[in-house]
Design a protein around this motif. Sequence first.
Motif, PDB file in Angstrom:
ATOM      1  N   LEU A  53       7.861  -3.216  -8.744  1.00  0.00           N
ATOM      2  CA  LEU A  53       7.579  -2.897  -7.329  1.00  0.00           C
ATOM      3  C   LEU A  53       7.959  -1.448  -7.048  1.00  0.00           C
ATOM      4  CD1 LEU A  53       8.809  -5.981  -5.236  1.00  0.00           C
ATOM      5  CD2 LEU A  53       6.517  -4.977  -5.163  1.00  0.00           C
ATOM      6  N   ALA A  54       9.130  -1.053  -7.551  1.00  0.00           N
ATOM      7  CA  ALA A  54       9.610   0.308  -7.288  1.00  0.00           C
ATOM      8  C   ALA A  54       8.860   1.329  -8.146  1.00  0.00           C
ATOM      9  CB  ALA A  54      11.110   0.379  -7.571  1.00  0.00           C
ATOM     10  N   LYS A  55       8.699   1.011  -9.417  1.00  0.00           N
ATOM     11  CA  LYS A  55       8.156   2.006 -10.362  1.00  0.00           C
ATOM     12  C   LYS A  55       6.648   2.189 -10.195  1.00  0.00           C
ATOM     13  CE  LYS A  55       8.276   4.450 -14.244  1.00  0.00           C
ATOM     14  NZ  LYS A  55       8.588   4.381 -15.619  1.00  0.00           N
ATOM     15  N   ARG A  56       5.924   1.071 -10.118  1.00  0.00           N
ATOM     16  CA  ARG A  56       4.459   1.185 -10.113  1.00  0.00           C
ATOM     17  C   ARG A  56       3.868   1.186  -8.711  1.00  0.00           C
ATOM     18  NH1 ARG A  56       1.580  -0.750 -15.279  1.00  0.00           N
ATOM     19  NH2 ARG A  56       3.207  -0.350 -16.801  1.00  0.00           N
ATOM     20  N   TYR A  57       4.563   0.560  -7.751  1.00  0.00           N
ATOM     21  CA  TYR A  57       3.959   0.417  -6.423  1.00  0.00           C
ATOM     22  C   TYR A  57       4.734   1.167  -5.346  1.00  0.00           C
ATOM     23  CZ  TYR A  57       1.260  -2.974  -8.970  1.00  0.00           C
ATOM     24  OH  TYR A  57       0.436  -3.562  -9.913  1.00  0.00           O
ATOM     25  N   GLY A  58       5.773   1.870  -5.735  1.00  0.00           N
ATOM     26  CA  GLY A  58       6.493   2.738  -4.806  1.00  0.00           C
ATOM     27  C   GLY A  58       7.250   2.012  -3.709  1.00  0.00           C
ATOM     28  N   ILE A  59       7.493   0.704  -3.876  1.00  0.00           N
ATOM     29  CA  ILE A  59       8.248  -0.043  -2.853  1.00  0.00           C
ATOM     30  C   ILE A  59       9.695  -0.157  -3.337  1.00  0.00           C
ATOM     31  CG2 ILE A  59       8.428  -2.239  -1.592  1.00  0.00           C
ATOM     32  CD1 ILE A  59       5.416  -2.588  -2.079  1.00  0.00           C
ATOM     33  N   THR A  60      10.581   0.596  -2.703  1.00  0.00           N
ATOM     34  CA  THR A  60      11.962   0.668  -3.215  1.00  0.00           C
ATOM     35  C   THR A  60      12.978  -0.017  -2.297  1.00  0.00           C
ATOM     36  OG1 THR A  60      12.184   2.819  -2.163  1.00  0.00           O
ATOM     37  CG2 THR A  60      11.560   2.817  -4.485  1.00  0.00           C
ATOM     38  N   ASN A  61      12.567  -0.340  -1.069  1.00  0.00           N
ATOM     39  CA  ASN A  61      13.487  -1.033  -0.165  1.00  0.00           C
ATOM     40  C   ASN A  61      13.446  -2.531  -0.497  1.00  0.00           C
ATOM     41  OD1 ASN A  61      15.242  -1.570   1.931  1.00  0.00           O
ATOM     42  ND2 ASN A  61      13.616  -1.604   3.480  1.00  0.00           N
ATOM     43  N   ILE A 384       2.572  -8.988  -4.616  1.00  0.00           N
ATOM     44  CA  ILE A 384       3.406  -8.757  -3.424  1.00  0.00           C
ATOM     45  C   ILE A 384       2.999  -7.441  -2.738  1.00  0.00           C
ATOM     46  CG2 ILE A 384       5.777  -8.303  -2.644  1.00  0.00           C
ATOM     47  CD1 ILE A 384       6.672  -9.997  -5.159  1.00  0.00           C
ATOM     48  N   ALA A 385       2.757  -6.417  -3.551  1.00  0.00           N
ATOM     49  CA  ALA A 385       2.462  -5.096  -2.984  1.00  0.00           C
ATOM     50  C   ALA A 385       1.067  -5.037  -2.365  1.00  0.00           C
ATOM     51  CB  ALA A 385       2.595  -4.031  -4.069  1.00  0.00           C
ATOM     52  N   ARG A 386       0.092  -5.644  -3.054  1.00  0.00           N
ATOM     53  CA  ARG A 386      -1.303  -5.493  -2.632  1.00  0.00           C
ATOM     54  C   ARG A 386      -1.859  -6.700  -1.894  1.00  0.00           C
ATOM     55  NH1 ARG A 386      -3.231  -1.610  -6.611  1.00  0.00           N
ATOM     56  NH2 ARG A 386      -1.814   0.115  -6.172  1.00  0.00           N
ATOM     57  N   ASP A 387      -1.118  -7.786  -1.897  1.00  0.00           N
ATOM     58  CA  ASP A 387      -1.594  -9.032  -1.305  1.00  0.00           C
ATOM     59  C   ASP A 387      -2.866  -9.563  -1.948  1.00  0.00           C
ATOM     60  OD1 ASP A 387       0.071 -10.308   0.581  1.00  0.00           O
ATOM     61  OD2 ASP A 387      -0.097  -8.537   1.864  1.00  0.00           O
ATOM     62  N   GLU A 388      -3.066  -9.209  -3.199  1.00  0.00           N
ATOM     63  CA  GLU A 388      -4.152  -9.827  -3.964  1.00  0.00           C
ATOM     64  C   GLU A 388      -3.719  -9.942  -5.415  1.00  0.00           C
ATOM     65  OE1 GLU A 388      -6.965  -6.141  -5.160  1.00  0.00           O
ATOM     66  OE2 GLU A 388      -7.323  -7.020  -3.175  1.00  0.00           O
ATOM     67  N   PRO A 389      -4.241 -10.964  -6.142  1.00  0.00           N
ATOM     68  CA  PRO A 389      -3.743 -11.176  -7.501  1.00  0.00           C
ATOM     69  C   PRO A 389      -4.102 -10.035  -8.440  1.00  0.00           C
ATOM     70  CG  PRO A 389      -5.503 -12.745  -6.969  1.00  0.00           C
ATOM     71  CD  PRO A 389      -5.217 -11.986  -5.721  1.00  0.00           C
ATOM     72  N   HIS A 390      -3.230  -9.766  -9.368  1.00  0.00           N
ATOM     73  CA  HIS A 390      -3.531  -8.842 -10.462  1.00  0.00           C
ATOM     74  C   HIS A 390      -4.627  -9.505 -11.307  1.00  0.00           C
ATOM     75  CE1 HIS A 390      -2.860  -6.674 -14.263  1.00  0.00           C
ATOM     76  NE2 HIS A 390      -2.188  -5.777 -13.557  1.00  0.00           N
ATOM     77  N   ASP A 391      -5.570  -8.726 -11.814  1.00  0.00           N
ATOM     78  CA  ASP A 391      -6.688  -9.285 -12.584  1.00  0.00           C
ATOM     79  C   ASP A 391      -6.221 -10.204 -13.708  1.00  0.00           C
ATOM     80  OD1 ASP A 391      -8.853  -8.532 -11.278  1.00  0.00           O
ATOM     81  OD2 ASP A 391      -9.244  -6.691 -12.444  1.00  0.00           O
ATOM     82  N   THR A 392      -5.122  -9.827 -14.357  1.00  0.00           N
ATOM     83  CA  THR A 392      -4.680 -10.581 -15.536  1.00  0.00           C
ATOM     84  C   THR A 392      -4.023 -11.911 -15.156  1.00  0.00           C
ATOM     85  OG1 THR A 392      -4.149  -8.392 -16.336  1.00  0.00           O
ATOM     86  CG2 THR A 392      -3.535 -10.203 -17.744  1.00  0.00           C
ATOM     87  N   ALA A 393      -3.621 -12.063 -13.914  1.00  0.00           N
ATOM     88  CA  ALA A 393      -2.930 -13.303 -13.527  1.00  0.00           C
ATOM     89  C   ALA A 393      -3.744 -14.107 -12.514  1.00  0.00           C
ATOM     90  CB  ALA A 393      -1.552 -12.967 -12.957  1.00  0.00           C
ATOM     91  N   ARG A 394      -5.022 -13.790 -12.413  1.00  0.00           N
ATOM     92  CA  ARG A 394      -5.892 -14.422 -11.415  1.00  0.00           C
ATOM     93  C   ARG A 394      -5.971 -15.942 -11.574  1.00  0.00           C
ATOM     94  NH1 ARG A 394      -9.008 -11.732  -7.823  1.00  0.00           N
ATOM     95  NH2 ARG A 394      -8.684  -9.590  -8.489  1.00  0.00           N
ATOM     96  N   ALA A 395      -5.823 -16.408 -12.830  1.00  0.00           N
ATOM     97  CA  ALA A 395      -6.002 -17.854 -13.080  1.00  0.00           C
ATOM     98  C   ALA A 395      -4.803 -18.676 -12.635  1.00  0.00           C
ATOM     99  CB  ALA A 395      -6.234 -18.071 -14.579  1.00  0.00           C
TER     100      ALA A 395
END
Length: 419
Positions: A53-61, A384-395
């Motif tokens: 979350l912090a490293k790739r999506y910039g959410i650090t709080n 959590i960051a994007r409110d949509e599933p990552h392509d690899t975990a869609r299933a």
Amino acid sequence: MLIDHYSIWNVLRQSLKGHTGWKPAWREPEPKAEYDVVIIGGGGHGLATAYYLAKRYGITNVAVVEKGWIGSGNVGRNTTIVRSNYMLPGNIPFYELALQLWEGLEKDLNYNAMVSQRGILNLYHSDGQRDAYARRGNAMRLHGVDAELLDESQVQSMYPWFDYDNARFPIKGGLIQRRGGTVRHDAVAWGYARAADRLGVDIIQNAEVTAIRIENGRATGIETKRGFIRAKKLALSVAGNSSRVAAMAGLKLPIESHVLQAFVSEGIKPFIDGVVTFGAGHFYISQSDKGGLVFGGDLDGYNSYAQRGNLPVVEDVLEGGMALMPRIGRVRLLRSWGGIMDMSMDGSPIIDKTPIDSLYLNAGWCYGGFKATPAAGLTFAHLIARDEPHDTARAYRLDRFATGRMIDEKGMGNQPNLH
Ligand SMILES: Cc1cc2nc3c(=O)[nH]c(=O)nc-3n(C[C@H](O)[C@H](O)[C@H](O)COP(=O)(O)OP(=O)(O)OC[C@H]3O[C@@H](n4cnc5c(N)ncnc54)[C@H](O)[C@@H]3O)c2cc1C
């Protein structure tokens, strides 16, 4: 000034100063009143989620809230095997992503997690089992994952001392994934914790979550042993306790909790340099760098939240070991322990939003979630960051049990204890 970065030069420099100049691996902050994201569960998955979350999506709080100490759950109790030798479309790309992340993890985290790609060999004992492994290997190769089918003589050249002539369980060959192997389990928790802390994540230990606050259909915070913490988004990553914690939000999950035991022998000279699974019973083994044989087998077979197991499974596991390699008969067992497995109805995990707004779920890892840690963390962070599933975990949807889109690797049906 305290030193943060692990390198050979800093280790040498610190060795002259009695190692007094290192920064603590992570802080012990007091919980803030509110965070953008609160993750319940300081296991491998929770900590990896916070890190990405912090490293790739910039959410650090972000806060990771753990009831005990980090690493006290399954991340510090497993048998350390990593692999991506899955067969079904939903699973292969996910576990392969995890393996690729393991391959670069130590550099990424600046932490020695003892990633050891020593190979995993699944033995087969009949023609039918060989055909099943050939099918699995072909599925893997079609997805670009390494797999080789070995015959008996090839396995013999690797492990000459297996019991090949066992009348009931003759060894006829094996499926090997050479990129599979082991990773030091608790170092994974410590490495992710340290790296997440450096990016501003608060790791709150000894703060058991006792209630989840829901206001107008939205998860807004948690009651903990260290007070109330408000959260804009709340993420559950509590492995064997998933059904208990989800119940705090009024959710009933398609999960049963079961005990799985692991065993370590006294240290002996190196004699097994890879990971091997016996195909005629439930037994798998590797050898740690300290020389202990690390092995395990089947679930205890009854629902439980206890982190300890029972003697009939000890006997069953040891019988599997003796059938495969009678020479371990005189090795002494040093210790054993149990962990709580969140067994899902199809043996595959869940990474999804829940029907409650801003409440996210990562669960159902059965006894295979350690190998998934980096990919679970990354894809859960994405959700959590994007409110949509990552392509690899869609299933890995929560509603697949209602819609019938099961991902049942073993073909066991909805019998969680058999997956
Ligand atoms: C004996 C054994 C062998 C295994 N072998 C392997 C293997 O070889 N390979 C593999 O891939 N997988 C293996 N696994 C499975 C793997 O360990 C788990 O699937 C994985 O570790 C689960 O994710 P986690 O690390 O986040 O879980 P955990 O480390 O269990 O993290 C969950 C955390 O949530 C915390 N928690 C629970 N309730 C609350 C609450 N109310 N409030 C706050 N915190 C809470 C717990 O204390 C815990 O620290 C094995 C497991 C066991 C027990």
